[in-house]
Design a protein around this motif. Sequence first.
Motif, PDB file in Angstrom:
ATOM      1  N   ARG A 192      10.387  10.516 -23.286  1.00 36.00           N
ATOM      2  CA  ARG A 192      11.858  10.550 -23.288  1.00 36.00           C
ATOM      3  C   ARG A 192      12.430   9.203 -23.716  1.00 36.00           C
ATOM      4  NH1 ARG A 192      15.985   9.506 -24.053  1.00 36.00           N
ATOM      5  NH2 ARG A 192      17.966   9.972 -23.017  1.00 36.00           N
ATOM      6  N   VAL A 193      11.870   8.122 -23.209  1.00 34.82           N
ATOM      7  CA  VAL A 193      12.358   6.786 -23.556  1.00 34.82           C
ATOM      8  C   VAL A 193      12.043   6.453 -25.008  1.00 34.82           C
ATOM      9  CG1 VAL A 193      11.949   4.333 -23.118  1.00 34.82           C
ATOM     10  CG2 VAL A 193      12.314   5.903 -21.198  1.00 34.82           C
ATOM     11  N   LEU A 194      10.840   6.766 -25.442  1.00 34.07           N
ATOM     12  CA  LEU A 194      10.425   6.447 -26.806  1.00 34.07           C
ATOM     13  C   LEU A 194      11.250   7.195 -27.846  1.00 34.07           C
ATOM     14  CD1 LEU A 194       6.573   6.507 -26.182  1.00 34.07           C
ATOM     15  CD2 LEU A 194       7.922   4.474 -26.746  1.00 34.07           C
ATOM     16  N   ALA A 195      11.735   8.373 -27.478  1.00 36.97           N
ATOM     17  CA  ALA A 195      12.523   9.173 -28.424  1.00 36.97           C
ATOM     18  C   ALA A 195      13.800   8.467 -28.854  1.00 36.97           C
ATOM     19  CB  ALA A 195      12.852  10.534 -27.798  1.00 36.97           C
ATOM     20  N   ASP A 196      14.263   7.495 -28.077  1.00 33.25           N
ATOM     21  CA  ASP A 196      15.464   6.739 -28.442  1.00 33.25           C
ATOM     22  C   ASP A 196      15.163   5.577 -29.384  1.00 33.25           C
ATOM     23  OD1 ASP A 196      17.066   8.345 -26.859  1.00 33.25           O
ATOM     24  OD2 ASP A 196      16.931   7.036 -25.105  1.00 33.25           O
ATOM     25  N   SER A 197      13.881   5.225 -29.529  1.00 35.91           N
ATOM     26  CA  SER A 197      13.530   4.036 -30.310  1.00 35.91           C
ATOM     27  C   SER A 197      12.610   4.313 -31.492  1.00 35.91           C
ATOM     28  CB  SER A 197      12.866   2.991 -29.396  1.00 35.91           C
ATOM     29  OG  SER A 197      13.740   2.562 -28.377  1.00 35.91           O
ATOM     30  N   PHE A 198      11.963   5.477 -31.520  1.00 38.81           N
ATOM     31  CA  PHE A 198      11.012   5.782 -32.580  1.00 38.81           C
ATOM     32  C   PHE A 198      11.482   7.010 -33.359  1.00 38.81           C
ATOM     33  CE2 PHE A 198       8.606   2.968 -30.012  1.00 38.81           C
ATOM     34  CZ  PHE A 198       7.632   2.414 -30.828  1.00 38.81           C
ATOM     35  N   GLU A 199      11.132   7.032 -34.629  1.00 44.05           N
ATOM     36  CA  GLU A 199      11.518   8.148 -35.479  1.00 44.05           C
ATOM     37  C   GLU A 199      10.730   9.412 -35.160  1.00 44.05           C
ATOM     38  OE1 GLU A 199      11.416   6.899 -39.595  1.00 44.05           O
ATOM     39  OE2 GLU A 199      11.938   4.862 -38.963  1.00 44.05           O
ATOM     40  N   ALA A 200       9.522   9.238 -34.622  1.00 42.69           N
ATOM     41  CA  ALA A 200       8.684  10.376 -34.260  1.00 42.69           C
ATOM     42  C   ALA A 200       7.857  10.000 -33.034  1.00 42.69           C
ATOM     43  CB  ALA A 200       7.773  10.775 -35.409  1.00 42.69           C
ATOM     44  N   ALA A 210       8.821   6.951 -13.098  1.00 44.09           N
ATOM     45  CA  ALA A 210      10.190   6.809 -13.603  1.00 44.09           C
ATOM     46  C   ALA A 210      10.551   5.343 -13.784  1.00 44.09           C
ATOM     47  CB  ALA A 210      11.169   7.485 -12.652  1.00 44.09           C
ATOM     48  N   LEU A 211      10.158   4.500 -12.834  1.00 48.26           N
ATOM     49  CA  LEU A 211      10.469   3.072 -12.926  1.00 48.26           C
ATOM     50  C   LEU A 211       9.710   2.415 -14.080  1.00 48.26           C
ATOM     51  CD1 LEU A 211      10.469   2.083  -9.145  1.00 48.26           C
ATOM     52  CD2 LEU A 211      12.409   2.717 -10.604  1.00 48.26           C
ATOM     53  N   GLU A 212       8.505   2.871 -14.348  1.00 50.26           N
ATOM     54  CA  GLU A 212       7.746   2.331 -15.476  1.00 50.26           C
ATOM     55  C   GLU A 212       8.393   2.733 -16.799  1.00 50.26           C
ATOM     56  OE1 GLU A 212       3.345   2.217 -13.328  1.00 50.26           O
ATOM     57  OE2 GLU A 212       3.914   3.931 -14.571  1.00 50.26           O
ATOM     58  N   ALA A 213       8.913   3.945 -16.859  1.00 50.69           N
ATOM     59  CA  ALA A 213       9.644   4.365 -18.067  1.00 50.69           C
ATOM     60  C   ALA A 213      10.891   3.513 -18.239  1.00 50.69           C
ATOM     61  CB  ALA A 213      10.006   5.851 -17.969  1.00 50.69           C
ATOM     62  N   ARG A 214      11.553   3.196 -17.144  1.00 48.96           N
ATOM     63  CA  ARG A 214      12.743   2.343 -17.233  1.00 48.96           C
ATOM     64  C   ARG A 214      12.377   0.954 -17.725  1.00 48.96           C
ATOM     65  NH1 ARG A 214      16.404   1.599 -11.928  1.00 48.96           N
ATOM     66  NH2 ARG A 214      14.687   0.222 -11.341  1.00 48.96           N
ATOM     67  N   LEU A 215      11.239   0.429 -17.269  1.00 48.93           N
ATOM     68  CA  LEU A 215      10.767  -0.865 -17.782  1.00 48.93           C
ATOM     69  C   LEU A 215      10.507  -0.788 -19.279  1.00 48.93           C
ATOM     70  CD1 LEU A 215       9.562  -3.742 -17.539  1.00 48.93           C
ATOM     71  CD2 LEU A 215       7.377  -2.662 -16.938  1.00 48.93           C
ATOM     72  N   LEU A 216       9.871   0.289 -19.719  1.00 47.71           N
ATOM     73  CA  LEU A 216       9.602   0.458 -21.148  1.00 47.71           C
ATOM     74  C   LEU A 216      10.900   0.473 -21.933  1.00 47.71           C
ATOM     75  CD1 LEU A 216       7.700   1.033 -23.514  1.00 47.71           C
ATOM     76  CD2 LEU A 216       7.746   3.465 -22.865  1.00 47.71           C
ATOM     77  N   GLU A 217      11.897   1.187 -21.435  1.00 44.92           N
ATOM     78  CA  GLU A 217      13.192   1.223 -22.109  1.00 44.92           C
ATOM     79  C   GLU A 217      13.798  -0.172 -22.208  1.00 44.92           C
ATOM     80  OE1 GLU A 217      17.490   3.482 -21.585  1.00 44.92           O
ATOM     81  OE2 GLU A 217      16.413   2.778 -19.825  1.00 44.92           O
ATOM     82  N   GLN A 218      13.755  -0.920 -21.109  1.00 41.98           N
ATOM     83  CA  GLN A 218      14.330  -2.273 -21.101  1.00 41.98           C
ATOM     84  C   GLN A 218      13.650  -3.172 -22.119  1.00 41.98           C
ATOM     85  OE1 GLN A 218      13.709  -3.224 -16.977  1.00 41.98           O
ATOM     86  NE2 GLN A 218      15.598  -2.216 -16.291  1.00 41.98           N
ATOM     87  N   ARG A 273      14.552  -2.177 -25.736  1.00 40.00           N
ATOM     88  CA  ARG A 273      15.923  -2.554 -26.088  1.00 40.00           C
ATOM     89  C   ARG A 273      16.075  -4.057 -26.293  1.00 40.00           C
ATOM     90  NH1 ARG A 273      20.237   1.015 -22.510  1.00 40.00           N
ATOM     91  NH2 ARG A 273      19.934   2.993 -23.604  1.00 40.00           N
ATOM     92  N   SER A 274      15.286  -4.842 -25.571  1.00 37.34           N
ATOM     93  CA  SER A 274      15.464  -6.295 -25.627  1.00 37.34           C
ATOM     94  C   SER A 274      14.805  -6.925 -26.842  1.00 37.34           C
ATOM     95  CB  SER A 274      14.900  -6.934 -24.354  1.00 37.34           C
ATOM     96  OG  SER A 274      13.489  -6.750 -24.274  1.00 37.34           O
ATOM     97  N   ARG A 275      13.903  -6.197 -27.503  1.00 37.47           N
ATOM     98  CA  ARG A 275      13.237  -6.787 -28.664  1.00 37.47           C
ATOM     99  C   ARG A 275      14.124  -6.648 -29.904  1.00 37.47           C
ATOM    100  NH1 ARG A 275      11.157  -2.604 -31.783  1.00 37.47           N
ATOM    101  NH2 ARG A 275      11.260  -0.599 -30.748  1.00 37.47           N
ATOM    102  N   ARG A 276      13.799  -7.392 -30.917  1.00 35.85           N
ATOM    103  CA  ARG A 276      14.511  -7.266 -32.185  1.00 35.85           C
ATOM    104  C   ARG A 276      14.151  -5.951 -32.856  1.00 35.85           C
ATOM    105  NH1 ARG A 276      13.515 -13.261 -34.892  1.00 35.85           N
ATOM    106  NH2 ARG A 276      14.615 -14.483 -33.297  1.00 35.85           N
ATOM    107  N   PRO A 280       7.403  -5.293 -33.055  1.00 31.64           N
ATOM    108  CA  PRO A 280       6.476  -4.558 -32.187  1.00 31.64           C
ATOM    109  C   PRO A 280       6.675  -4.924 -30.715  1.00 31.64           C
ATOM    110  CG  PRO A 280       5.324  -5.459 -34.103  1.00 31.64           C
ATOM    111  CD  PRO A 280       6.693  -6.054 -34.104  1.00 31.64           C
ATOM    112  N   LEU A 281       6.468  -3.954 -29.860  1.00 37.01           N
ATOM    113  CA  LEU A 281       6.525  -4.190 -28.423  1.00 37.01           C
ATOM    114  C   LEU A 281       5.375  -5.100 -28.019  1.00 37.01           C
ATOM    115  CD1 LEU A 281       7.820  -3.290 -25.648  1.00 37.01           C
ATOM    116  CD2 LEU A 281       6.016  -1.553 -25.577  1.00 37.01           C
ATOM    117  N   ASP A 282       5.653  -6.078 -27.173  1.00 36.03           N
ATOM    118  CA  ASP A 282       4.613  -6.975 -26.669  1.00 36.03           C
ATOM    119  C   ASP A 282       3.877  -6.262 -25.540  1.00 36.03           C
ATOM    120  OD1 ASP A 282       3.066  -8.944 -25.478  1.00 36.03           O
ATOM    121  OD2 ASP A 282       4.577 -10.518 -25.732  1.00 36.03           O
ATOM    122  N   GLY A 283       2.728  -5.675 -25.861  1.00 36.88           N
ATOM    123  CA  GLY A 283       1.995  -4.880 -24.892  1.00 36.88           C
ATOM    124  C   GLY A 283       1.469  -5.689 -23.726  1.00 36.88           C
ATOM    125  N   HIS A 284       1.014  -6.911 -23.989  1.00 36.12           N
ATOM    126  CA  HIS A 284       0.484  -7.750 -22.908  1.00 36.12           C
ATOM    127  C   HIS A 284       1.587  -8.085 -21.912  1.00 36.12           C
ATOM    128  CE1 HIS A 284      -2.848 -10.947 -22.006  1.00 36.12           C
ATOM    129  NE2 HIS A 284      -2.770  -9.991 -21.106  1.00 36.12           N
TER     130      HIS A 284
END
Length: 450
Positions: free
Chosen positions: A24-32, A334-342, A345-348, A352-356
Amino acid sequence: MPMGTGVRHAVVIGAGMAGLAAARVLADSFEAVTVVERDTLPSAPGPRAGVPQGHHVHGLLALGAEVFEGYFPGLRAELQQAGAPVWDWGEGLRAVLPGGSPPPVPMDMPTQTFSRPLLEHVLRRRVRALEPVTVRDGLTVTGLRTTGPGKVVGVRVKDGDSEDEIAADLVVDASGRSSRLPRWLAALGLPDPRKTTVDAQIGYASRTYSCPAGQSLPSWMGLLEPLRAPDFPRGCYAIRIEDDLLHVTLHAGGGTQPPHGDDDFLAFAKTLRGPIADTITSLTPASAVRRYARTLNQKTAYHRLPRWPDGLIALGDSVCTFNPAYGQGMTVAALEARLLEQMLRSRRTRTPLDGHAFQKRLARVTAFSWLMATIPDRAWAQSHPAWPVKAGNWFMNRLIDTVPHDPKVYTAFSSLFHMTAGPLTLADPRVLSRVLIGPRPSGNLRTTTA
């Protein structure tokens, strides 16, 4: 999706609660977004092999319900339309604690109860409806696709005898307790991440009950009789769910075995102090007795690895699992998904998302829930626990023993349990002093009745 396309694509391994929330969170940031699930997913609410715990009582804490409602507006109403009742935690719960049962206290803490298959079905339908998302079931991920040890660019999959690859800019491991990520990382030259396990060896047995004509379900919406080492090795959690069913899970710890069949189930219930035996005697079994014993707490310290490949993150039970008795798993997802969303959103844009960094922050998200689950479980798992465990258990037991006698402490503890308040709630001098002084029994304690 063939390798080499320029589409910004995320792959989620696993269509459980953590995987659906991540999609659900990724759908707002990725094309697929492609969700890959090993099970063949049912078209209606029902258990599946990959979620054996789905036969047992599940709880979505108040904070988790709030986060999911934000991602899926109208979720609570949709579940309610499907028969899932909504009730106030303080008024509808009957808690049978070692020190007594607290009287009902209005808390303005809405709680909704349902079966795990119903919630997963509704969320899966919502996620499938998202334009960028494709759910591919009956497909097993066999490994990571990489360009060298430092970058993940997709996954290898198997469908029967057919093998294929799916390209991805980001791979999310949400495959749960059976995650094979440590093995995949070892193939990339990373060291084996440290695992911490606390196993109280608690077992469950569950079944559902329907109400025959002329009978009525109990006045309470939820019944909780928790375990406590070493004196209370038997307990239960029962909730009203959809289709006017009562879902009952019996807990056994300290070497006690959960029941196997019909007669054993009722006999076990009769050994409890609360009203569950009297309640189910007048009801009709609507399912077989199901047992479950994979209740260990385990966290994998991915955040402590010296390096981490780009294009990869892990979350949910793949990283940190909790004894399901405490009802934290879905809320933590749910809280981990919220972290992923944050972090997305905060990256340019298109950075790429900083996985570490994600794994390090995720470890902080799970830290408090880990303590809440493992402090009481270590009392079962360790014959001579270290002094911090002893001190933590002493305080938690003192807190719970005060709950039946003090509405303010009951409300504070409920907010802590539902994660709508943090641990600093207990540092409030008005609460802390009441806990340290200890329970002061009064004559208004309610006795439990069916």
